[in-house]
Design a protein around this motif. Structure first.
Motif, PDB file in Angstrom:
ATOM      1  N   ARG A 103       0.817  -1.213   0.000  1.00  0.00           N
ATOM      2  CA  ARG A 103       0.000   0.000   0.000  1.00  0.00           C
ATOM      3  C   ARG A 103       0.851   1.264   0.000  1.00  0.00           C
ATOM      4  NH1 ARG A 103      -5.514  -0.607   3.415  1.00  0.00           N
ATOM      5  NH2 ARG A 103      -4.201  -0.579   5.249  1.00  0.00           N
TER       6      ARG A 103
ATOM      7  N   THR B 186       0.658   5.410   1.523  1.00  0.00           N
ATOM      8  CA  THR B 186      -0.058   6.325   2.412  1.00  0.00           C
ATOM      9  C   THR B 186       0.435   7.745   2.200  1.00  0.00           C
ATOM     10  OG1 THR B 186      -0.238   4.575   4.076  1.00  0.00           O
ATOM     11  CG2 THR B 186      -0.613   6.817   4.830  1.00  0.00           C
TER      12      THR B 186
ATOM     13  N   THR C 266       0.627  11.171   3.972  1.00  0.00           N
ATOM     14  CA  THR C 266       0.506  11.767   5.305  1.00  0.00           C
ATOM     15  C   THR C 266       0.553  13.284   5.192  1.00  0.00           C
ATOM     16  OG1 THR C 266       1.568   9.846   6.262  1.00  0.00           O
ATOM     17  CG2 THR C 266       1.487  11.801   7.614  1.00  0.00           C
TER      18      THR C 266
ATOM     19  N   LEU D 252     -16.555  -5.983   5.061  1.00  0.00           N
ATOM     20  CA  LEU D 252     -15.482  -5.414   5.877  1.00  0.00           C
ATOM     21  C   LEU D 252     -14.145  -5.547   5.154  1.00  0.00           C
ATOM     22  CD1 LEU D 252     -14.436  -4.238   8.574  1.00  0.00           C
ATOM     23  CD2 LEU D 252     -14.226  -6.591   9.397  1.00  0.00           C
TER      24      LEU D 252
ATOM     25  N   LYS E   5     -13.724  -3.183   2.330  1.00  0.00           N
ATOM     26  CA  LYS E   5     -13.396  -1.814   2.761  1.00  0.00           C
ATOM     27  C   LYS E   5     -11.916  -1.714   3.126  1.00  0.00           C
ATOM     28  CE  LYS E   5     -14.977   2.061   5.424  1.00  0.00           C
ATOM     29  NZ  LYS E   5     -13.769   2.394   6.150  1.00  0.00           N
ATOM     30  N   ILE E   6     -11.417  -2.717   3.829  1.00  0.00           N
ATOM     31  CA  ILE E   6     -10.027  -2.663   4.289  1.00  0.00           C
ATOM     32  C   ILE E   6      -9.050  -2.777   3.121  1.00  0.00           C
ATOM     33  CG2 ILE E   6      -8.265  -3.850   5.654  1.00  0.00           C
ATOM     34  CD1 ILE E   6     -10.526  -4.745   7.552  1.00  0.00           C
TER      35      ILE E   6
ATOM     36  N   SER F 165      -8.946   5.229   2.403  1.00  0.00           N
ATOM     37  CA  SER F 165      -9.539   5.750   3.633  1.00  0.00           C
ATOM     38  C   SER F 165      -8.753   6.949   4.123  1.00  0.00           C
ATOM     39  CB  SER F 165      -9.607   4.665   4.712  1.00  0.00           C
ATOM     40  OG  SER F 165      -8.317   4.230   5.039  1.00  0.00           O
ATOM     41  N   LEU F 166      -9.411   7.726   4.953  1.00  0.00           N
ATOM     42  CA  LEU F 166      -8.820   8.971   5.445  1.00  0.00           C
ATOM     43  C   LEU F 166      -8.929   8.951   6.963  1.00  0.00           C
ATOM     44  CD1 LEU F 166      -9.738  12.506   4.038  1.00  0.00           C
ATOM     45  CD2 LEU F 166      -8.691  12.053   6.227  1.00  0.00           C
ATOM     46  N   ASN F 167      -7.793   9.045   7.611  1.00  0.00           N
ATOM     47  CA  ASN F 167      -7.694   8.808   9.041  1.00  0.00           C
ATOM     48  C   ASN F 167      -7.072  10.028   9.726  1.00  0.00           C
ATOM     49  OD1 ASN F 167      -7.558   7.240  11.427  1.00  0.00           O
ATOM     50  ND2 ASN F 167      -5.449   6.633  10.977  1.00  0.00           N
TER      51      ASN F 167
ATOM     52  N   ILE G  82      -4.890   6.537   3.088  1.00  0.00           N
ATOM     53  CA  ILE G  82      -4.409   5.267   2.543  1.00  0.00           C
ATOM     54  C   ILE G  82      -4.952   5.132   1.129  1.00  0.00           C
ATOM     55  CG2 ILE G  82      -4.497   2.772   2.786  1.00  0.00           C
ATOM     56  CD1 ILE G  82      -4.667   3.209   5.820  1.00  0.00           C
TER      57      ILE G  82
ATOM     58  N   GLY H 158       0.686  -2.516   5.092  1.00  0.00           N
ATOM     59  CA  GLY H 158       1.715  -1.504   5.265  1.00  0.00           C
ATOM     60  C   GLY H 158       2.105  -0.862   3.946  1.00  0.00           C
TER      61      GLY H 158
ATOM     62  N   HIS I 196      -2.383   1.008  15.101  1.00  0.00           N
ATOM     63  CA  HIS I 196      -1.642   1.504  13.944  1.00  0.00           C
ATOM     64  C   HIS I 196      -2.602   2.141  12.927  1.00  0.00           C
ATOM     65  CE1 HIS I 196       0.954   1.654  10.424  1.00  0.00           C
ATOM     66  NE2 HIS I 196       1.974   1.422  11.228  1.00  0.00           N
TER      67      HIS I 196
ATOM     68  N   ARG J  34      -2.817   2.041   9.937  1.00  0.00           N
ATOM     69  CA  ARG J  34      -3.257   1.219   8.804  1.00  0.00           C
ATOM     70  C   ARG J  34      -4.626   0.582   9.068  1.00  0.00           C
ATOM     71  NH1 ARG J  34       0.938  -3.197  10.449  1.00  0.00           N
ATOM     72  NH2 ARG J  34       2.378  -1.799   9.395  1.00  0.00           N
TER      73      ARG J  34
ATOM     74  N   GLY K 108      -7.136   2.306   9.981  1.00  0.00           N
ATOM     75  CA  GLY K 108      -8.081   3.426   9.931  1.00  0.00           C
ATOM     76  C   GLY K 108      -9.373   3.126   9.188  1.00  0.00           C
ATOM     77  N   ALA K 109      -9.349   2.160   8.274  1.00  0.00           N
ATOM     78  CA  ALA K 109     -10.548   1.872   7.487  1.00  0.00           C
ATOM     79  C   ALA K 109     -11.584   1.103   8.291  1.00  0.00           C
ATOM     80  CB  ALA K 109     -10.162   1.076   6.241  1.00  0.00           C
ATOM     81  N   GLU K 110     -11.160   0.431   9.345  1.00  0.00           N
ATOM     82  CA  GLU K 110     -12.074  -0.469  10.038  1.00  0.00           C
ATOM     83  C   GLU K 110     -12.410  -0.063  11.473  1.00  0.00           C
ATOM     84  OE1 GLU K 110      -8.351  -2.670   9.550  1.00  0.00           O
ATOM     85  OE2 GLU K 110      -9.361  -4.229  10.720  1.00  0.00           O
TER      86      GLU K 110
ATOM     87  N   ASN L 292     -12.565   5.996  15.167  1.00  0.00           N
ATOM     88  CA  ASN L 292     -11.483   6.948  15.401  1.00  0.00           C
ATOM     89  C   ASN L 292     -12.019   8.090  16.259  1.00  0.00           C
ATOM     90  OD1 ASN L 292      -9.897   9.374  14.888  1.00  0.00           O
ATOM     91  ND2 ASN L 292      -8.902   8.274  13.227  1.00  0.00           N
TER      92      ASN L 292
ATOM     93  N   TRP M 167     -11.994  11.616  14.766  1.00  0.00           N
ATOM     94  CA  TRP M 167     -13.073  11.879  13.800  1.00  0.00           C
ATOM     95  C   TRP M 167     -14.387  12.129  14.507  1.00  0.00           C
ATOM     96  CZ3 TRP M 167     -13.088  13.903   9.420  1.00  0.00           C
ATOM     97  CH2 TRP M 167     -12.146  13.607   8.431  1.00  0.00           C
TER      98      TRP M 167
ATOM     99  N   PHE N 267       5.043  12.888  15.803  1.00  0.00           N
ATOM    100  CA  PHE N 267       3.998  12.300  14.968  1.00  0.00           C
ATOM    101  C   PHE N 267       3.911  10.793  15.174  1.00  0.00           C
ATOM    102  CE2 PHE N 267       3.022  10.173  10.876  1.00  0.00           C
ATOM    103  CZ  PHE N 267       1.652  10.373  10.963  1.00  0.00           C
TER     104      PHE N 267
END
Lengths: 468, 468
Positions: A210, A212, A214, A303, A306-307, A312-314, A342, A411, B227, B229, B231-233, B236, B239, B327
């Motif tokens: 993946r 990311t 930041t 699920l 989605k993963i 996604s935005l965290n 991500i 990761g 972690h 990573r 964030g999708a599941e 948060n 948020w 961070f």
């Protein structure tokens, strides 16, 4: 006249002879990885990095891989080596020999740079991420050459010296000498960094890495904090930030940035098949986190989709008004948030960052400073690549349980740099020494002794299968 | 036969004789306030509080005010005294003798509990907030009695011992013995705490005390950070908090809580007249904060209406993921915000808190914990009260510039506790010793010597005017 079955038998026999050699040599191999891990190859520790490089270069040389180096001034040197076999395919192994710092020594029960064998595991910094994984592959090659004198297929190595801090050397090579990087990555398959076993002991092959993006969002609304009683008249940085964040994603987890989903690839049937079979331990995760459900109440295939398939935005952190110093009734003049996005194929960090900035400006948040170093994109290899069969057969020769395919590792990493010079290169994370609980970057970094040995054997089997 | 003008002349002469006495005694008065300020009457410092109480009680006794005490165990004692004049009105003076802690000594250039006279000012903790203001009023009474032997009107004192920490004694009395508090506040006008001069030297009378509801919003989404990573599941906390905050107020500064504005009183013509004449130094504030404009670009009357007549909702601080420690790419499991809601008449803290909780629940934020101690409501006295004329005349006798009327002071205070037992009591902040730059709660707390003397005289004049 040799029949096909005689040839298969011969290969099978060859592989098993090499496996036996690995069993005999294993104590020696563990000593060797302990030596490699004893060098503190942390960014800034040039002696530690150099010691690793020396050992690896000597080893590549001894194995006939004609090692070379790139970079080494601003960045830790990239090591490479190649040994071809006429008429055969070439497998490229990407690993890195730098490690993350050990952190506070109080967190460790062992000594970070002294590999300890205990409870069937080897413990210490780098044993899994990534010096153990790296050396297991070199040891696989060595074992084959020791027993057979020749490799069943071509092999190339690319050893990154600063993966943990952004892969400066490969980045520079990709930018300034793309032809040279293209030559170093001239292979039929790249085996990426590490591979792991799942809790049931089955080996995993992840067909992607993946990426990311930041970002730091910063707001400054005046030159200093003011008493809270001025809240009606003065701009408030915490409000600006809260509104800006809420404009980015709604409560249904839908990212509201225009065009954010434009390039997201639809799932293939093969993706969905892999996902539906992938053993994601959702009950274990819910229990561990003590939460009743995942976001949006998703379960099972939805699920996992989605993963593994959705961006996604965290939010990673929020900061305004320093309330941890005690409550202050103020209008805060600064506020900041760290967010991470991500990405999934075909999203590119540069493009998403541009869209994020456009969104903020359009929504009236031109005052929100956006700080980011946009790099890369996720790398995926179709899960129905023929290489999956090859990996499946190699795994069958080593493990008692079959190979589990995964869409992508969760990761991030610099795999995209290889794709920029070689878009057609399949990249797969497999043939490694890790497990789910290997504790990368933690003070509990470890590999199972059994996994270390199997990692060597899986690499051997993979070379034999690739050589067919 | 005495004519009206003879009577006025006599009063005028009386007042001027007392003013002359104040001039003669001023050095002595400064010494006396220095003594009162030398006691560290900070919550928890019982010796400091007791020393203040002793001095004040002795003084009230000597002046014929038959002092009494209330509370004194959990809370610092409330002191009170009364001296009536048959057939005359009674003025109640509310002040407090506790002070905020001095803070780090490094912030002070003088000694916090040693009053220093320098550059035409007196410097030290409590000199303005509120022991200077308190004593100036006692000294005014003393001067009249010394010169004339009798007061022109009835006077009552209420000296709070824990105003800076929530006025526990008055709160308890209001709750448990409202009749007793009603007896202590049996007056025609309450002069509140302090009054100040504006930068041009004119004295101000503020016809209200604001009220602030301070709330902590806390979110906890699981049992620990994970972690990034994931964030999708995983839920948060950052948020959840961002969305909850953004649901409370829109970018046009409109609070979105149902019923929030229901009880806001419309501005009267008298309010608007006072506001339009009120000299709010908007250019000075913009320059000091280095901002191009106020919220919504408001200026002049519209700006002042927003500040003095509208409720507002302010974020004081945000906290999630501890980014100040460096961070971390995580899904934070906790997040919190401090908000303060500045109320206007007829809003009540309890009602607004209930509406806030209902809003959060209705909008899907039942997981957001709301921590608050809702107390009070803003106190306002109509700006066209006849007392304004009385104050205007008293000010004219002391200052070279006329009285400026203000809708309300911007700070909060326990004035509402008096209103709960005596809803009809007019309350006005005036006859004090402060200026805009008196530095309440800071290490630069000060009053101008001239303002201290004028504060005594303004009180004297006010008593004479009230006695007419």
């Amino acid at each position: 006249m040799r029949t096909i079955s005689m040839i298969l038998m011969k290969e099978r026999t060859s592989m098993e002879q090499v496996f036996q050699y690995v069993d005999q040599m294993f104590e020696q191999y563990v000593k060797e990885v302990a030596t490699l891990c004893s060098f503190r190859s942390v960014k800034g520790d040039n002696a530690g990095l150099q010691a690793c490089r020396n050992l690896l270069k000597k080893k590549l040389d001894a194995l006939g891989f004609c090692p070379g180096e790139y970079g080494g001034m601003q960045e830790a040197a990239l090591l490479h080596g190649y040994r071809g076999v006429a008429g055969k395919k070439t497998l490229l192994f990407y690993n890195h020999y730098d490690v993350v710092p050990e952190g506070p020594s109080s967190a460790w029960t062992t000594s970070p740079f002294e590999i300890v064998s205990e409870n069937g595991r080897l413990w210490g910094r780098g044993i899994s991420d990534n010096k153990g994984a790296l050396l297991a592959r070199l040891q696989a090659v060595e074992a084959i050459l020791a027993v057979k004198g020749e490799l069943p297929t071509g092999v190339a190595f690319l050893f990154d010296g600063d993966e943990e801090t952004g892969s400066a050397a490969i980045s520079r090579m990709a930018e300034e000498e793309p032809g040279a990087l293209r030559a170093l990555t001239d292979a039929d398959l790249c085996i990426w960094e590490n591979g792991r076993t799942l809790p049931d002991g089955s080996p995993e092959a992840a067909f992607g890495v993946r990426s990311t993006l930041t970002v730091e969002l910063k707001v400054k609304t005046s030159n200093g904090d003011e008493h809270g009683r001025m809240g009606a008249e003065l701009p408030n940085a915490a409000w600006r930030l809260s509104w800006a964040l809420a404009s980015l994603k709604d409560m249904n987890e839908r990212v509201l940035i225009d065009g954010f989903y434009d390039d997201v690839l639809p799932a293939t049937n093969a993706d969905l098949e892999v996902l539906s079979q992938y053993p994601y331990d959702q009950e274990g995760m819910l229990a561990r986190k003590e939460i009743p459900e995942f976001l949006l109440g998703l379960r099972d295939l939805e699920l996992k989709k989605k993963i593994f398939l959705q961006p996604s935005l965290n939010i990673n952190g929020l900061e305004s008004g320093e309330p941890w110093k005690g409550f202050r009734n103020i209008v805060p003049h600064t506020a900041s948030a760290r967010i991470s996005i991500i990405l999934v194929p075909q999203q590119h960090a540069e493009d998403i960052l541009r869209k994020l900035k456009r969104h903020l400006s359009k929504k009236g948040f031109g005052d929100v400073e956006v700080i980011a170093d946009p790099n890369g994109f996720p790398v995926r290899t179709p899960v129905d690549t023929p290489w999956r069969t090859v990996l499946t057969r190699a795994a069958a020769a080593v493990y008692e349980r079959p190979l589990t395919a995964s869409i992508t590792q969760l990761g991030s990493g610099p795999a995209y740099l290889l794709r920029t010079v070689r878009p057609e290169l399949p990249i797969v994370c497999a043939c490694g020494v890790a497990a789910l609980d290997s504790g990368h970057h933690s003070a509990k970094e470890n590999v199972l002794l059994e996994n270390y040995k199997n990692g060597i054997k899986f690499t051997i089997a993979m070379l034999y299968e690739a050589g067919k």
